[in-house]
Write an enzyme that holds these catalytic residues in place. Structure first.
Site, PDB file in Angstrom:
ATOM      1  N   LYS A  13       0.985  -1.082  -0.168  1.00  0.00           N
ATOM      2  CA  LYS A  13      -0.040  -0.134   0.351  1.00  0.00           C
ATOM      3  C   LYS A  13       0.864   1.424   0.115  1.00  0.00           C
ATOM      4  O   LYS A  13       1.160   2.323  -0.590  1.00  0.00           O
ATOM      5  CB  LYS A  13      -1.042   0.076   0.948  1.00  0.00           C
ATOM      6  CG  LYS A  13      -1.815  -1.380   1.530  1.00  0.00           C
ATOM      7  CD  LYS A  13      -2.597  -1.188   2.658  1.00  0.00           C
ATOM      8  CE  LYS A  13      -2.335  -0.829   3.880  1.00  0.00           C
ATOM      9  NZ  LYS A  13      -1.879  -2.439   4.224  1.00  0.00           N
ATOM     10  N   ARG A  87     -10.180   0.514   8.271  1.00  0.00           N
ATOM     11  CA  ARG A  87      -9.421  -1.004   8.734  1.00  0.00           C
ATOM     12  C   ARG A  87     -10.209  -1.409   9.619  1.00  0.00           C
ATOM     13  O   ARG A  87     -10.573  -2.322   9.691  1.00  0.00           O
ATOM     14  CB  ARG A  87      -8.504  -0.835   9.357  1.00  0.00           C
ATOM     15  CG  ARG A  87      -7.011  -0.742   9.193  1.00  0.00           C
ATOM     16  CD  ARG A  87      -6.379  -0.541  10.416  1.00  0.00           C
ATOM     17  NE  ARG A  87      -5.347  -1.583   9.201  1.00  0.00           N
ATOM     18  CZ  ARG A  87      -3.643  -1.074   9.395  1.00  0.00           C
ATOM     19  NH1 ARG A  87      -3.441  -0.047   8.714  1.00  0.00           N
ATOM     20  NH2 ARG A  87      -2.878  -1.646   9.753  1.00  0.00           N
ATOM     21  N   ARG A 126      11.934  -5.049   5.073  1.00  0.00           N
ATOM     22  CA  ARG A 126      11.758  -4.429   5.081  1.00  0.00           C
ATOM     23  C   ARG A 126      12.333  -3.766   5.670  1.00  0.00           C
ATOM     24  O   ARG A 126      12.360  -3.307   6.781  1.00  0.00           O
ATOM     25  CB  ARG A 126       9.945  -3.870   5.168  1.00  0.00           C
ATOM     26  CG  ARG A 126       9.909  -1.891   5.096  1.00  0.00           C
ATOM     27  CD  ARG A 126       8.435  -1.721   4.689  1.00  0.00           C
ATOM     28  NE  ARG A 126       7.492  -2.451   6.100  1.00  0.00           N
ATOM     29  CZ  ARG A 126       6.297  -2.793   6.693  1.00  0.00           C
ATOM     30  NH1 ARG A 126       5.578  -1.623   5.622  1.00  0.00           N
ATOM     31  NH2 ARG A 126       5.562  -2.962   6.987  1.00  0.00           N
ATOM     32  N   ARG A 160      11.123  -1.196  10.877  1.00  0.00           N
ATOM     33  CA  ARG A 160      10.226  -0.599  12.214  1.00  0.00           C
ATOM     34  C   ARG A 160       9.931  -1.913  13.225  1.00  0.00           C
ATOM     35  O   ARG A 160       9.822  -3.059  13.115  1.00  0.00           O
ATOM     36  CB  ARG A 160       8.888  -1.064  11.208  1.00  0.00           C
ATOM     37  CG  ARG A 160       8.156   0.096  10.810  1.00  0.00           C
ATOM     38  CD  ARG A 160       6.965   0.027   9.777  1.00  0.00           C
ATOM     39  NE  ARG A 160       5.673  -0.432  10.052  1.00  0.00           N
ATOM     40  CZ  ARG A 160       4.898  -0.238   9.587  1.00  0.00           C
ATOM     41  NH1 ARG A 160       4.461   0.029   8.190  1.00  0.00           N
ATOM     42  NH2 ARG A 160       3.900  -1.351   9.796  1.00  0.00           N
ATOM     43  N   ARG A 171      -0.984  -8.697  12.687  1.00  0.00           N
ATOM     44  CA  ARG A 171      -1.460  -8.007  11.963  1.00  0.00           C
ATOM     45  C   ARG A 171      -2.115  -8.624  10.729  1.00  0.00           C
ATOM     46  O   ARG A 171      -3.355  -8.003  11.126  1.00  0.00           O
ATOM     47  CB  ARG A 171      -0.147  -7.055  11.579  1.00  0.00           C
ATOM     48  CG  ARG A 171       0.433  -6.226  12.115  1.00  0.00           C
ATOM     49  CD  ARG A 171       1.712  -5.573  12.446  1.00  0.00           C
ATOM     50  NE  ARG A 171       1.759  -5.196  10.710  1.00  0.00           N
ATOM     51  CZ  ARG A 171       3.201  -5.228   9.866  1.00  0.00           C
ATOM     52  NH1 ARG A 171       4.124  -4.973  11.374  1.00  0.00           N
ATOM     53  NH2 ARG A 171       3.270  -3.940   8.736  1.00  0.00           N
TER      54      ARG A 171
HETATM   55  P1  AP5 Z   1       4.656  -1.692   2.016  1.00  0.00           P
HETATM   56  O1  AP5 Z   1       4.403  -0.362   0.679  1.00  0.00           O
HETATM   57  O2  AP5 Z   1       5.742  -1.356   3.220  1.00  0.00           O
HETATM   58  O3  AP5 Z   1       3.484  -1.929   2.240  1.00  0.00           O
HETATM   59  P2  AP5 Z   1       2.229  -1.977   2.998  1.00  0.00           P
HETATM   60  O4  AP5 Z   1       0.803  -2.553   2.727  1.00  0.00           O
HETATM   61  O5  AP5 Z   1       2.522  -0.710   3.188  1.00  0.00           O
HETATM   62  O6  AP5 Z   1       2.660  -2.542   4.370  1.00  0.00           O
HETATM   63  P3  AP5 Z   1       2.007  -1.873   5.993  1.00  0.00           P
HETATM   64  O7  AP5 Z   1       3.076  -3.357   6.223  1.00  0.00           O
HETATM   65  O8  AP5 Z   1       3.202  -0.961   6.113  1.00  0.00           O
HETATM   66  O9  AP5 Z   1       0.784  -1.490   6.239  1.00  0.00           O
HETATM   67  P4  AP5 Z   1       0.072  -2.056   7.317  1.00  0.00           P
HETATM   68  O10 AP5 Z   1      -1.081  -2.496   6.659  1.00  0.00           O
HETATM   69  O11 AP5 Z   1       0.886  -3.479   8.385  1.00  0.00           O
HETATM   70  O12 AP5 Z   1       0.597  -1.170   8.612  1.00  0.00           O
HETATM   71  P5  AP5 Z   1       0.486   0.477   8.894  1.00  0.00           P
HETATM   72  O13 AP5 Z   1       1.394   1.421   8.818  1.00  0.00           O
HETATM   73  O14 AP5 Z   1      -0.620   0.905   7.614  1.00  0.00           O
HETATM   74  O15 AP5 Z   1       5.559  -2.714   1.370  1.00  0.00           O
HETATM   75  C1  AP5 Z   1       6.311  -3.769   1.996  1.00  0.00           C
HETATM   76  C2  AP5 Z   1       7.179  -4.236   1.975  1.00  0.00           C
HETATM   77  O16 AP5 Z   1       7.488  -5.269   0.271  1.00  0.00           O
HETATM   78  C3  AP5 Z   1       8.442  -3.373   1.591  1.00  0.00           C
HETATM   79  O17 AP5 Z   1       9.775  -3.834   1.689  1.00  0.00           O
HETATM   80  C4  AP5 Z   1       8.111  -3.226  -0.086  1.00  0.00           C
HETATM   81  O18 AP5 Z   1       9.566  -2.697  -0.579  1.00  0.00           O
HETATM   82  C5  AP5 Z   1       8.070  -4.335  -0.310  1.00  0.00           C
HETATM   83  N1  AP5 Z   1       6.905  -4.716  -1.546  1.00  0.00           N
HETATM   84  C6  AP5 Z   1       6.053  -3.544  -1.891  1.00  0.00           C
HETATM   85  N2  AP5 Z   1       5.439  -4.068  -2.862  1.00  0.00           N
HETATM   86  C7  AP5 Z   1       6.274  -5.082  -3.718  1.00  0.00           C
HETATM   87  C8  AP5 Z   1       5.595  -6.013  -4.727  1.00  0.00           C
HETATM   88  N3  AP5 Z   1       5.212  -5.738  -5.359  1.00  0.00           N
HETATM   89  N4  AP5 Z   1       6.523  -6.785  -5.156  1.00  0.00           N
HETATM   90  C9  AP5 Z   1       7.738  -7.379  -4.360  1.00  0.00           C
HETATM   91  N5  AP5 Z   1       7.858  -6.294  -3.144  1.00  0.00           N
HETATM   92  C10 AP5 Z   1       7.501  -5.692  -2.740  1.00  0.00           C
HETATM   93  O19 AP5 Z   1      -0.325   0.126  10.374  1.00  0.00           O
HETATM   94  C11 AP5 Z   1       0.527   0.043  11.012  1.00  0.00           C
HETATM   95  C12 AP5 Z   1       0.054   0.062  12.501  1.00  0.00           C
HETATM   96  O20 AP5 Z   1      -0.915   1.052  12.984  1.00  0.00           O
HETATM   97  C13 AP5 Z   1      -1.286  -0.810  12.627  1.00  0.00           C
HETATM   98  O21 AP5 Z   1      -0.985  -2.434  12.946  1.00  0.00           O
HETATM   99  C14 AP5 Z   1      -2.160  -0.585  13.947  1.00  0.00           C
HETATM  100  O22 AP5 Z   1      -1.617  -0.651  15.322  1.00  0.00           O
HETATM  101  C15 AP5 Z   1      -1.885   1.107  13.679  1.00  0.00           C
HETATM  102  N6  AP5 Z   1      -2.915   1.364  12.502  1.00  0.00           N
HETATM  103  C16 AP5 Z   1      -2.922   1.789  11.725  1.00  0.00           C
HETATM  104  N7  AP5 Z   1      -3.327   2.536  10.495  1.00  0.00           N
HETATM  105  C17 AP5 Z   1      -4.343   2.215  11.722  1.00  0.00           C
HETATM  106  C18 AP5 Z   1      -6.155   2.273  11.190  1.00  0.00           C
HETATM  107  N8  AP5 Z   1      -7.181   2.899  10.360  1.00  0.00           N
HETATM  108  N9  AP5 Z   1      -7.475   1.777  12.890  1.00  0.00           N
HETATM  109  C19 AP5 Z   1      -6.682   1.632  13.244  1.00  0.00           C
HETATM  110  N10 AP5 Z   1      -5.391   1.256  13.316  1.00  0.00           N
HETATM  111  C20 AP5 Z   1      -4.411   1.507  12.841  1.00  0.00           C
HETATM  112 ZN    ZN Z   2       2.254   1.391   5.011  1.00  0.00          ZN
END
Ligand code: AP5
Ligand code: ZN
Ligand code: ZN
Length: 215
Positions: A13, A87, A126, A160, A171
Site C-alpha cells: 500500500k 480498517r 522491509r 519498524r 497484524r
Molecule cells: P509496503 O509498501 O511498505 O507495504 P504496506 O502495505 O504499506 O504494509 P504495512 O506493513 O505498512 O501495512 P500495515 O497495514 O501493517 O501497516 P500500517 O503502517 O498501515 O511494502 C512492504 C515491503 O514489500 C517493502 O519492503 C516493499 O519494498 C516491498 N514491496 C512492496 N511491493 C512489492 C512488490 N510488488 N513486489 C515485491 N516487493 C514489494 O499500520 C501499522 C499499525 O498502525 C497497525 O498495525 C495498527 O496498530 C496501527 N494502525 C494504522 N492504521 C490504523 C487504523 N486505520 N486503525 C487502527 N489501527 C491502525
Molecule cells: Zn504501509
C-alpha cells in the site's frame, strides 16, 4: 479523485501510494505513518499507541478517525489516497460521512491481493528512509548505493519495531477479523477493484493506474 488502498500488512500500500503521489500529485493519508509520527514527536497520543502498535493490534477507531478528520478538513488536495484506513466497518462509515461533510466522494477502492507467505518475506525484509519515507526491501527493492537512500541520500535508514514475525501474525489476524469485511462492504457498493499485489512493483502500479483511469 479519492481512493482507498486496501490490503494486508506488507501488501504494498505504502509503496504504491508513494508512486501515485509522485505521478498524479495526490496526497497520501497513511494512518500508520501518522501514528508513527505521533510516537517520534513524543506526544501523549504517541505514548498511548506505541505498545498497541508494537504488538500488531489496531488502535481505537476514535483515534484514527480523529487523525483523518483533521487532515480532510485542513489539507487541500486534488485527490487523497487512503493508505491503511479504513480498517474497520466503523471507520468505513466514518469516512463516508467525513467525505460527504467536505463535499467529496470516494472514486475507487483497490484491494491488493497478496498471499500470507509472501507477506512474511516482504515485511521482514522491509526498511524505510527516516528522512523522506522511501520504502525499500533487502531483496526486491534494494538500495542502489549501500547505506544511502536513492531518493534523498540520507543514511537514516530504519526498520519498524512491528516488522517481526510475532507482530506480523497479530497484524494478519486483525486484518482477517476486522478489515477483510470491508471487501464485501465496498463490493456491495460497486466500488471494489482487485489487483494482483504479487506482481512486480511497476506491474502493480500499472494495474492500479488502469483502475483509476476507469473510475
Ligand atoms: P509496503 O509498501 O511498505 O507495504 P504496506 O502495505 O504499506 O504494509 P504495512 O506493513 O505498512 O501495512 P500495515 O497495514 O501493517 O501497516 P500500517 O503502517 O498501515 O511494502 C512492504 C515491503 O514489500 C517493502 O519492503 C516493499 O519494498 C516491498 N514491496 C512492496 N511491493 C512489492 C512488490 N510488488 N513486489 C515485491 N516487493 C514489494 O499500520 C501499522 C499499525 O498502525 C497497525 O498495525 C495498527 O496498530 C496501527 N494502525 C494504522 N492504521 C490504523 C487504523 N486505520 N486503525 C487502527 N489501527 C491502525
Ligand atoms: Zn504501509
Ligand atoms: Zn530518503
Amino acid at each position: 479523485m479519492n481512493i482507498i488502498l486496501l490490503g494486508p500488512p506488507g501488501a504494498g500500500k505504502g509503496t504504491q501510494a508513494r508512486k501515485l503521489v509522485e505521478e498524479r500529485g495526490m496526497v497520501q493519508l497513511s494512518t500508520g505513518d501518522m501514528l508513527r509520527e505521533a510516537q517520534s514527536s513524543g506526544s501523549q497520543m504517541g505514548r498511548i499507541v506505541a505498545n498497541v502498535m508494537a504488538r500488531g493490534e489496531l488502535v481505537t477507531d476514535e483515534i484514527v478517525i480523529g487523525l483523518i478528520e483533521e487532515r480532510l478538513t485542513t489539507v487541500k488536495a486534488d485527490g487523497f489516497i487512503f493508505d491503511g484506513f479504513p480498517r474497520t466497518l466503523a471507520q468505513a462509515d466514518a469516512l463516508a460521512e467525513l467525505l460527504e461533510k467536505v463535499g467529496q466522494r470516494l472514486d475507487a477502492v483497490v484491494e491488493m491481493r497478496v498471499d500470507d507467505a509472501a507477506l512474511v518475506a516482504r515485511v521482514t525484509g522491509r526498511f524505510t528512509c527516516g528522512d523522506c519515507g522511501e520504502v525499500y526491501h533487502d531483496r526486491t527493492r534494494p538500495l542502489k548505493v549501500a547505506g544511502s537512500c536513492d531518493v534523498c541520500g540520507s543514511a537514516n535508514l530504519k526498520r519498524r519495531p512491528d516488522d517481526n514475525e510475532d507482530s506480523l501474525r497479530q497484524r494478519l489476524m486483525e486484518y482477517y477479523k476486522k478489515t477483510s469485511p470491508l471487501i464485501g462492504y465496498y463490493y456491495a457498493k460497486g466500488d471494489l477493484s482487485v489487483v494482483d499485489g504479487l506482481a512486480e512493483i511497476d506491474t502493480v502500479a500499472g494495474s492500479i493506474a488502469r483502475v483509476l483511469d476507469k473510475a
